[in-house]
Design a protein around this motif. Sequence first.
Motif, PDB file in Angstrom:
ATOM      1  N   PRO A  63     -46.656   6.438  76.412  1.00 34.14           N
ATOM      2  CA  PRO A  63     -47.404   5.509  75.558  1.00 34.14           C
ATOM      3  C   PRO A  63     -46.485   4.542  74.822  1.00 34.14           C
ATOM      4  N   SER A  64     -47.070   3.477  74.333  1.00 38.77           N
ATOM      5  CA  SER A  64     -46.326   2.443  73.623  1.00 38.77           C
ATOM      6  C   SER A  64     -46.396   2.698  72.119  1.00 38.77           C
ATOM      7  N   LEU A  65     -45.232   2.827  71.491  1.00 40.85           N
ATOM      8  CA  LEU A  65     -45.164   3.025  70.047  1.00 40.85           C
ATOM      9  C   LEU A  65     -45.319   1.660  69.364  1.00 40.85           C
ATOM     10  N   TYR A  66     -46.354   1.506  68.546  1.00 40.99           N
ATOM     11  CA  TYR A  66     -46.608   0.210  67.926  1.00 40.99           C
ATOM     12  C   TYR A  66     -46.534   0.241  66.400  1.00 40.99           C
ATOM     13  N   ASN A  67     -46.574   1.428  65.783  1.00 41.89           N
ATOM     14  CA  ASN A  67     -46.548   1.486  64.328  1.00 41.89           C
ATOM     15  C   ASN A  67     -45.935   2.795  63.869  1.00 41.89           C
ATOM     16  N   VAL A  68     -45.113   2.703  62.824  1.00 44.79           N
ATOM     17  CA  VAL A  68     -44.537   3.888  62.186  1.00 44.79           C
ATOM     18  C   VAL A  68     -44.724   3.747  60.688  1.00 44.79           C
TER      19      VAL A  68
END
Length: 373
Positions: free
Chosen positions: A28-33
């Motif tokens: 999956p694509s990490l878009y927010n932390v």
Amino acid sequence: MKKVIYTLITLLMISQAFFAADDILVKPSLYNVKVFLRGAQLSYSASVKVDKGLNDIVFTGLASNIDRNSINVSAKGDAIIMTVVQRFDYLRIPEKTPQIKMLEDSLESQNKSLAFNQNEIDVLKSEIDLILANKNIGNEKVGVSVAELQKMAEFYRKRLSEIKNKMFDLSFISKKIQKNIERIQNQLNELNNQLNKPTNEIVVTISSKTAGTVDIDLSYLIYDAGWQPAYDVRVDKINSHAQLSYKANVWQNCGFDWKNIEIVLSTRNPNVNNNKPELYPWFLDFVRPMVYREMMKAGAVAKSVASDVQMQLKDETSQAETMANYFEVVETQLSVEFTPTIKYSIPSDGKPHSVALQEFSVPAKYEYYAAPK
């Protein structure tokens, strides 16, 4: 021995087939932390093509230490989320990072240079052996003139000196190459130790009524991250305002770098619930000596200056912008969040990385005190 090797290979193939028979492998694509004072919440998104019926979707490339109780999965599409399971895969070969690939290429190049260097040294040694083996220029029947002897001695001296000097230079270069190889190998070993950890995976079983695409959102908490507030006060001239910088030292060690994503900083503690706290009485002592009273006065002055900071935003034009120009501050009843308007990166090295959050221009008066020793 061969039977043992064949058995291991067979078990590896069977286990890989067991895990990958009907699995849909997705990174999956990490878009927010969202980073808390201790811990962080990682949010991913993925579009997955599924078949009609049950589908096991395996999410890989996740953090090494996941709080399994915090895993949250939601989906959009004509499908039903049946189960969500977190597991470790000890057999799946992890993907090498670009840094590891670069170090492996550098190590291969250095080993080639060392091998070429050693080959040249061996050739020079063989030439020395050849010269020394043919140093006899005369025999019992045929004499050697003085001119021939001088000529041959000059040849030996000149050529052997050239070879020895060349071998010395090559040996010096080889030592440098070996030091570079040791440094690269040590760094590579450290990265491979992190890479050889078991792969953390989350398996989501979805029942789809039709074949199509399902949009899945995934989030979870880790505790190998956090941030600490830090403050810098700078004074250029004693007749100017003091410049106060509010910074955050952000660190993370989740197993991969956060590259060019939205990283929100929050003062909230994810481990604390929102239940009403119990308030217990405090008993104060009103006996205050003179020294303590003066300290309290100084503290009151400091508090008044700090309150002025909240009202005095920096209005002077700085020479260069910082991240403080790109953070939006949102204050709620339970926490304060610093949301960036641009994306930035935090590497997975466990080291604090300073990020400017806010900058203030504080009216200040300067005093100094001198006492004879």
